[in-house]
Structure formats: structure tokens, C-alpha cells
Enzyme design. Structure first.
Site, PDB file in Angstrom:
ATOM      1  N   HIS A 109     -23.798  14.697   1.952  1.00  0.00           N
ATOM      2  CA  HIS A 109     -23.338  15.270   0.349  1.00  0.00           C
ATOM      3  C   HIS A 109     -22.489  16.204   0.466  1.00  0.00           C
ATOM      4  CE1 HIS A 109     -24.261  16.712  -3.681  1.00  0.00           C
ATOM      5  NE2 HIS A 109     -24.423  17.893  -3.158  1.00  0.00           N
TER       6      HIS A 109
ATOM      7  N   LYS B 175       0.905  -1.224  -0.167  1.00  0.00           N
ATOM      8  CA  LYS B 175      -0.082   0.000  -0.055  1.00  0.00           C
ATOM      9  C   LYS B 175       0.931   1.263  -0.070  1.00  0.00           C
ATOM     10  CE  LYS B 175      -2.983  -2.868  -0.248  1.00  0.00           C
ATOM     11  NZ  LYS B 175      -2.159  -3.976  -0.328  1.00  0.00           N
TER      12      LYS B 175
ATOM     13  N   GLY C 160      -1.234 -13.964 -13.627  1.00  0.00           N
ATOM     14  CA  GLY C 160      -2.312 -13.800 -12.487  1.00  0.00           C
ATOM     15  C   GLY C 160      -2.770 -12.652 -12.269  1.00  0.00           C
TER      16      GLY C 160
ATOM     17  N   GLY D 248      -5.309 -11.887 -10.056  1.00  0.00           N
ATOM     18  CA  GLY D 248      -5.882 -11.532  -8.684  1.00  0.00           C
ATOM     19  C   GLY D 248      -5.247 -10.179  -7.945  1.00  0.00           C
TER      20      GLY D 248
END
Length: 462
Positions: A441, A49, A178, A180
């Protein structure tokens, strides 16, 4: 007995189990052969991350003109991107060390093995072996990058996720095998910083566990970003003897050879159950997984197993939840078994993916009559203001009772939004209860309310 509980493995399953055990008054030790926090914290969830954040920052800078900002020419300092990622991981590992001390958990450094019921051996790096006893033993040894017979990893040119995080230089080209979560995240990261990326996926769709609409739209987005995606394709072999790897790919129209500096194998994980003492002690396994009941008890009294080595999704948050349930049962509490159909899954490419529960296809196959609501971020004021209009929210409801069967999100920061649906499903909320829950909002999360409303013909902004 030395301890009430010994945990072998300090990943997000093991260290969380140890802390919860200490909170419940159990004298606890944890065994770790490398760094506290396990693969997730040191080589998985956290450092990836950090890499992805660097990619996101670079993308913002390179597209600054879109926001009315002029920026001088920029470049990626790959070495420092990697250095920052490692620093983040090291800091988190130190945080786990602090938690161990705070909770009075003894850390036993070395490789743990189940010697017999109630006994664990710990082999230190220098070969010294010590024995410890405990009333209860939890196995939480996790997994590693899976190797295919036709795709052996040499750690240099053909690598797993661990090496992909610390490459000595930015590769000019990369083939990812791959699609994923691991494969797509690395494909996005390297493409974002200028590497030519090809993704090879055996199945018909990328991120094949996701809802088909998510897979197809992400495919279009990633191709637009410059990633070459080959679905219904198989890597037959890799010749890494030259300067570039020659990757032989079997496609629906024949064979194709792709050249790349690095090949990343991202075809799943293998469980770390070898040399753990399972066979010697009669602990039952099946297809690489330790067999456990709903509270993670093995067939051997006093021996438990959690995380990647047992049934269920191989995800950090799953391991943590399993560890807490397991320990609470050991301590005499009455925990509820984990509902594996209410586990959120997240992929941190850009746009992000987040999902929980049934896909539309799976819901139909399960016999449900369904209502489906979909709201695109192109209709979201906040998404337009932020310049992140790609993606959508898709909700699936049982037409008869209004039960939320599944949620599928593709968009900016949707990994931060999926927990609303996980909680709603846990509380057995209905579609109308989401519609009538006022969402702030302008936010991206309004799209959840709008998607629910769209399923019932009440959507305002479509």
C-alpha cells in the site's frame, strides 16, 4: 547437414527459438528477409508502444494544471514523434543482432523457403539463391495486415498498421476499421495528438474479445476522450479518389458517409504461408494455418511451425513460448504443452486493458457456478493520488473450488499487473490465497486483492 536447426523468420517466435536452441547446444541458423526482430519489434509491439508513450506524455502536459503545474502552450512535433518511435525499434533490432552474435547463431539474409525435407533455400535481395541443410526446420514467418475485398489498401490513403506508424504528417481525420487491440491503440494515439478519429466495429462491442463490462466502460471513456465510435456497423466501400476518403458505412439505422484523410484497416492479420514450400512438400494447412501437434510438429518429419501461422492467439509472447517449447522438444527435453487458456492479452490504450482466462459470459457458458469480484480504481488511494481513477479489476472464480477462472482489468498500467493472475492460475491458487497474499500500500495492485475479497464478501474498501 549444415545445421541442427534452421529457423525461417526472426520475429519474437523465431529469434527466441534460435537462442534457446543455441543454449541447448544446437548449431543454429536463422533466415530473415528484412530486419531482425520481425514485424513485432520493427513494425508492431515496440514502435507502437513508443508512439503511445509520446501520446501519454503529451496528455500529461496538456493536463498538467490538474496536478498543480503550469505549463506554457505545447504542440505535437509529429515528425519527431515518428522519428523517436523508429529509433526505439532500430535500437531493439540492433539488440537482437547482438544476441545472435552472442549465441553464435548464423543469420542468413534473404527469403527462406522449404525446398524439401531437411533443405532450405534462401533467396537474397539480388536474386542469388543458396541452399542449406538442417536436421530440423522451424517455420516462423508470422503475419501481415489482413485486407478485405471491399477495403483494398493503397498504402497512402487506405493503410495497414505498418503505414499508420510512419505517416508523413499528422492526419486531420482518421477512420479506423476494426476495434481490436491494433485498431484501438491507433485510435487512442491519433486522437490524443489532435486527429479527429472514428472507429467502425462490425460487432456490438469494441475490443470484442474482452469481457463485456470492460468493452462497455472503455467505450464510454473513449467517447468522452472525443473518439466517435460506431458499433454494429460495416464499412461497405471507400472512395479515395478525392482529397478526402469517403467511407460508406452501413449502420443499424441505414447508411452514413464519413470523410477522412486516412482510413486505417485494422481487421486482423493474414498469415505468411504463401511461397513457403508447404504445398510442394505436403505440409498440411487449414484455413491459413499450418497444422501442428502440441509440440509444433507438422505432419512432415523434421518440419515445425510456430507463431501466427499456427493455432492459438497471434501474440508475440505466445510465439516466444511456442518457440521455446518446440526447441526443447527437439533437444530431447520434456516441456509441458502450452495452456492457451492462460495467455494474457493486453491493449495499450489509455486506460489499458489486460485480461486472462474466461470472461464472465464464457465461464457461465462453460457450465461453471461462479463468484465475481469487482473493485473500481475510483476507490483506490494510489489511483486517486496519480489522477487515474478510470477502470476496475474484475476477477471470476469457480464457486465450488475457488479456482481463478479469469481476470479482466481496465486501468492505468494494468498490463504490468496481469502477470500476477497468470502466475496464480499456473500455480492453481484460489481466491482466498490472493486475499491472504499481502499487497503493498498504496499501489494499483491492491485492487487485485480487493477484487478477490469482494467476490467473497470480505472487501474492506468498498
Amino acid at each position: 547437414m549444415n545445421y541442427d536447426l534452421i529457423v525461417i523468420g526472426s520475429g519474437p517466435g523465431g529469434y527466441v527459438a534460435a537462442i534457446r536452441a543455441s543454449q541447448l547446444g544446437l548449431k543454429t541458423a536463422i533466415v530473415e528477409k528484412e530486419s531482425l526482430g520481425g514485424v513485432c519489434l520493427n513494425w508492431g509491439c515496440i514502435p507502437t508502444k513508443a508512439l503511445l508513450k509520446s501520446a501519454e506524455v503529451f496528455e500529461y502536459i496538456t493536463h498538467a494544471a490538474t496536478y498543480g503545474i503550469k505549463v506554457a502552450e505545447t504542440e505535437v512535433d509529429f515528425e519527431n514523434v515518428i522519428k523517436r518511435s523508429r529509433g526505439v525499434a532500430d535500437g531493439m533490432s540492433k539488440g537482437v543482432q547482438f544476441l545472435m552474435k552472442k549465441n553464435k547463431i548464423e543469420v542468413l539474409n534473404g527469403t527462406g523457403k522449404l525446398k524439401s525435407k531437411g533443405t532450405v533455400t534462401v533467396t537474397a535481395a539480388d536474386g542469388t539463391v543458396k541452399e542449406y541443410t538442417a536436421k530440423n526446420i522451424i517455420l516462423a514467418t508470422g503475419g501481415r495486415s489482413r485486407e478485405l475485398p471491399n477495403l483494398p489498401q493503397d498504402g497512402k490513403k487506405v493503410v495497414g498498421y505498418r503505414q499508420a506508424m510512419v505517416l508523413p504528417k499528422k492526419p486531420a481525420s482518421l477512420v479506423v476499421v476494426g476495434s481490436g487491440a491494433i485498431g484501438i491503440e491507433f485510435a487512442y494515439f491519433y486522437n490524443s495528438i489532435g486527429t479527429k478519429v472514428t472507429v467502425v466495429e462490425f460487432l456490438d462491442n469494441i475490443v470484442p474479445l474482452e469481457d463485456e463490462e470492460v468493452s462497455k466502460q472503455l467505450n464510454r471513456i473513449l467517447k468522452k476522450q472525443g473518439i466517435n465510435i460506431m458499433t454494429s456497423s460495416t464499412v461497405e466501400s471507400v472512395d479515395s479518389t478525392g482529397d478526402l476518403c469517403k467511407v460508406k458505412v452501413k449502420t443499424t439505422s441505414g447508411y452514413e458517409t464519413i470523410e477522412a484523410e486516412i482510413v486505417l484497416s485494422a481487421v486482423g492479420i493474414s498469415t505468411n504461408i504463401e511461397n513457403l514450400g508447404l504445398e510442394e512438400n505436403g505440409v498440411k494447412t487449414y484455413k491459413g494455418k499450418v497444422l501442428v501437434d502440441d509440440f509444433y510438429r507438422t505432419n512432415v518429419d523434421g518440419v515445425f511451425a510456430i507463431g501466427d501461422i499456427v493455432k492459438g492467439q497471434a501474440l508475440a509472447h505466445v510465439a516466444s513460448a511456442e518457440g521455446i517449447i518446440c526447441v526443447e522438444k527437439i533437444a530431447g527435453l520434456n516441456p509441458e504443452p502450452l495452456n492457451y487458456n492462460n495467455i494474457p492479452g493486453c491493449t495499450y490504450c489509455s486506460p489499458e486493458i489486460a485480461s486472462v482466462g474466461y470472461t464472465e459470459k464464457a465461464a457461465k457458458e462453460a457450465g461453471y457456478e461462479i463468484k465475481v469480484g469487482k473493485f473500481p480504481f475510483s476507490a483506490s488511494g494510489k489511483a486517486s493520488a496519480a489522477g487515474v481513477k478510470d477502470g476496475f479489476i474484475k476477477l471470476i472464480f469457480d464457486a465450488k473450488y475457488g479456482e481463478i477462472l479469469g481476470a479482466h482489468m481496465l486501468g492505468h498500467n494494468v498490463t504490468e499487473m496481469i502477470a500476477e493472475i497468470v502466475t496464480a492460475r499456473k500455480l492453481e491458487a484460489t481466491g482466498h490465497e490472493i486475499i491472504k497474499s499481502v499487497h503493498p500500500h498504496p499501489t494499483m495492485s491492491e485492487a487485485v486483492m480487493e477484487a478477490a475479497a469482494e467476490a467473497y464478501g470480505e472487501c474492506i474498501h468498498l
